[in-house]
Design a protein around this motif. Structure first.
Motif, PDB file in Angstrom:
ATOM      1  N   ALA A  88      -8.181  -9.033  -2.092  1.00 37.55           N
ATOM      2  CA  ALA A  88      -7.159  -9.780  -2.842  1.00 37.55           C
ATOM      3  C   ALA A  88      -5.805  -9.683  -2.135  1.00 37.55           C
ATOM      4  CB  ALA A  88      -7.055  -9.257  -4.272  1.00 37.55           C
ATOM      5  N   TYR A  89      -5.486  -8.509  -1.590  1.00 33.83           N
ATOM      6  CA  TYR A  89      -4.234  -8.360  -0.844  1.00 33.83           C
ATOM      7  C   TYR A  89      -4.242  -9.230   0.410  1.00 33.83           C
ATOM      8  CZ  TYR A  89      -1.861  -4.689  -3.466  1.00 33.83           C
ATOM      9  OH  TYR A  89      -1.178  -3.991  -4.436  1.00 33.83           O
ATOM     10  N   ILE A  90      -5.354  -9.266   1.107  1.00 37.33           N
ATOM     11  CA  ILE A  90      -5.454 -10.087   2.319  1.00 37.33           C
ATOM     12  C   ILE A  90      -5.239 -11.560   1.971  1.00 37.33           C
ATOM     13  CG2 ILE A  90      -6.993 -10.865   4.177  1.00 37.33           C
ATOM     14  CD1 ILE A  90      -5.931  -7.975   4.433  1.00 37.33           C
ATOM     15  N   ASP A  91      -5.884 -12.016   0.915  1.00 38.07           N
ATOM     16  CA  ASP A  91      -5.723 -13.406   0.491  1.00 38.07           C
ATOM     17  C   ASP A  91      -4.264 -13.698   0.134  1.00 38.07           C
ATOM     18  OD1 ASP A  91      -8.430 -13.765   0.862  1.00 38.07           O
ATOM     19  OD2 ASP A  91      -8.934 -13.588  -1.277  1.00 38.07           O
ATOM     20  N   PHE A  92      -3.625 -12.773  -0.581  1.00 34.43           N
ATOM     21  CA  PHE A  92      -2.222 -12.920  -0.960  1.00 34.43           C
ATOM     22  C   PHE A  92      -1.326 -12.979   0.286  1.00 34.43           C
ATOM     23  CE2 PHE A  92       1.859 -10.813  -1.744  1.00 34.43           C
ATOM     24  CZ  PHE A  92       2.400 -11.640  -2.713  1.00 34.43           C
ATOM     25  N   ILE A  93      -1.538 -12.064   1.212  1.00 34.59           N
ATOM     26  CA  ILE A  93      -0.716 -12.002   2.428  1.00 34.59           C
ATOM     27  C   ILE A  93      -0.869 -13.281   3.245  1.00 34.59           C
ATOM     28  CG2 ILE A  93      -0.490 -10.820   4.657  1.00 34.59           C
ATOM     29  CD1 ILE A  93      -1.123  -8.189   3.060  1.00 34.59           C
ATOM     30  N   LYS A  94      -2.081 -13.777   3.379  1.00 31.79           N
ATOM     31  CA  LYS A  94      -2.299 -15.018   4.133  1.00 31.79           C
ATOM     32  C   LYS A  94      -1.580 -16.197   3.486  1.00 31.79           C
ATOM     33  CE  LYS A  94      -6.687 -13.851   6.294  1.00 31.79           C
ATOM     34  NZ  LYS A  94      -8.120 -14.093   6.340  1.00 31.79           N
ATOM     35  N   LYS A  95      -1.508 -16.194   2.151  1.00 28.73           N
ATOM     36  CA  LYS A  95      -0.857 -17.284   1.427  1.00 28.73           C
ATOM     37  C   LYS A  95       0.665 -17.168   1.479  1.00 28.73           C
ATOM     38  CE  LYS A  95      -0.695 -19.424  -3.130  1.00 28.73           C
ATOM     39  NZ  LYS A  95      -1.167 -19.364  -4.509  1.00 28.73           N
ATOM     40  N   VAL A  96       1.197 -15.965   1.278  1.00 29.17           N
ATOM     41  CA  VAL A  96       2.638 -15.767   1.155  1.00 29.17           C
ATOM     42  C   VAL A  96       3.328 -15.546   2.502  1.00 29.17           C
ATOM     43  CG1 VAL A  96       4.407 -14.278   0.106  1.00 29.17           C
ATOM     44  CG2 VAL A  96       2.375 -14.900  -1.185  1.00 29.17           C
TER      45      VAL A  96
ATOM     46  N   ASN B 173      -9.623  -3.549  -3.827  1.00 25.43           N
ATOM     47  CA  ASN B 173      -8.662  -4.645  -3.975  1.00 25.43           C
ATOM     48  C   ASN B 173      -8.115  -5.211  -2.668  1.00 25.43           C
ATOM     49  OD1 ASN B 173      -6.806  -2.765  -3.071  1.00 25.43           O
ATOM     50  ND2 ASN B 173      -5.773  -2.529  -5.025  1.00 25.43           N
ATOM     51  N   TYR B 174      -8.540  -4.672  -1.520  1.00 29.58           N
ATOM     52  CA  TYR B 174      -7.895  -5.109  -0.289  1.00 29.58           C
ATOM     53  C   TYR B 174      -8.173  -6.577   0.032  1.00 29.58           C
ATOM     54  CZ  TYR B 174     -11.690  -4.980   3.191  1.00 29.58           C
ATOM     55  OH  TYR B 174     -12.797  -5.235   3.938  1.00 29.58           O
TER      56      TYR B 174
ATOM     57  N   GLY C  87       0.815  -1.201   0.000  1.00 31.05           N
ATOM     58  CA  GLY C  87       0.000   0.000   0.000  1.00 31.05           C
ATOM     59  C   GLY C  87       0.851   1.253   0.000  1.00 31.05           C
ATOM     60  N   THR C  88       0.973   1.855  -1.178  1.00 31.80           N
ATOM     61  CA  THR C  88       1.684   3.117  -1.363  1.00 31.80           C
ATOM     62  C   THR C  88       0.844   3.993  -2.280  1.00 31.80           C
ATOM     63  OG1 THR C  88       2.886   2.328  -3.307  1.00 31.80           O
ATOM     64  CG2 THR C  88       3.946   1.981  -1.147  1.00 31.80           C
ATOM     65  N   THR C  89       1.290   5.219  -2.523  1.00 33.77           N
ATOM     66  CA  THR C  89       0.505   6.076  -3.418  1.00 33.77           C
ATOM     67  C   THR C  89       0.552   5.562  -4.863  1.00 33.77           C
ATOM     68  OG1 THR C  89       2.381   7.586  -3.645  1.00 33.77           O
ATOM     69  CG2 THR C  89       0.704   8.169  -2.031  1.00 33.77           C
ATOM     70  N   GLU C  90       1.603   4.845  -5.218  1.00 29.40           N
ATOM     71  CA  GLU C  90       1.687   4.287  -6.572  1.00 29.40           C
ATOM     72  C   GLU C  90       0.890   3.000  -6.719  1.00 29.40           C
ATOM     73  OE1 GLU C  90       5.814   3.869  -7.488  1.00 29.40           O
ATOM     74  OE2 GLU C  90       6.154   6.027  -7.400  1.00 29.40           O
ATOM     75  N   ARG C  91       0.774   2.257  -5.634  1.00 30.63           N
ATOM     76  CA  ARG C  91       0.062   0.975  -5.669  1.00 30.63           C
ATOM     77  C   ARG C  91      -0.750   0.856  -4.388  1.00 30.63           C
ATOM     78  NH1 ARG C  91       3.055  -4.121  -7.852  1.00 30.63           N
ATOM     79  NH2 ARG C  91       1.878  -3.647  -9.697  1.00 30.63           N
TER      80      ARG C  91
END
Length: 149
Positions: free
Chosen positions: A55-63, A52-53, A42-46
């Motif tokens: 999808a980020y939560i799912d990604f973080i839980k997986k990785v 989309n949060y 989470g930055t101003t560029e991305r």
């Protein structure tokens, strides 16, 4: 480091709405000014925002399944709380000020109170001065970088 693994810092918000840009500002500061050696999403560029949060939560839980998740978000509060930082042991509730719905995310939550509650939360968030966001964002980024050093 928390849990002997790098922490994950999820900075939630949108740079398109002044009062909601606190998370991305903190993400920028953590990566550019403080060079934290932890995962920052989470930055101003991305940005990590309402669209989309999940999808980020799912990604973080997986990785990063065993990492501590620190969620950073903007909040509205009482007039005497504006400019203050609240830390919670139960994460944050993205979009709560706008939708009223709760969906907690994070092991630790850091909320920056950017303005007071108003009749229309979205209008309130649109009118928060950028300078206030930058000052509060720097306090939060410094606090996180110091805690994780």
């Amino acid at each position: 480091m928390i849990n002997q693994k790098p922490a994950v810092i999820l900075c939630i918000g949108s740079e398109k709405i002044a009062g909601d840009s606190l998370g991305p500002v903190v993400g920028d500061l953590l990566t550019r000014k403080y060079n934290v050696r932890h995962y920052v999403y989470g930055t101003t560029e991305r940005s990590v925002n309402g669209r989309n949060y999940k999808a980020y939560i799912d990604f973080i839980k997986k990785v990063h399944p065993d990492s501590t998740l620190i969620a950073v978000d903007a909040a509205l509060g009482r007039e005497d709380a504006v400019g203050k930082i609240r830390i919670t042991a139960s994460g944050v509730n993205p979009k709560k000020a706008v939708t009223g719905k709760t969906c907690p995310v994070g092991d630790v939550g850091i909320l920056g109170v950017v303005d007071r509650f108003g009749a229309n939360s979205l209008t309130t968030l649109l009118t928060v001065p950028h300078d206030n966001i930058m000052k509060l964002g720097d306090k939060i980024a410094f606090m996180i970088s110091s805690a994780l050093a």
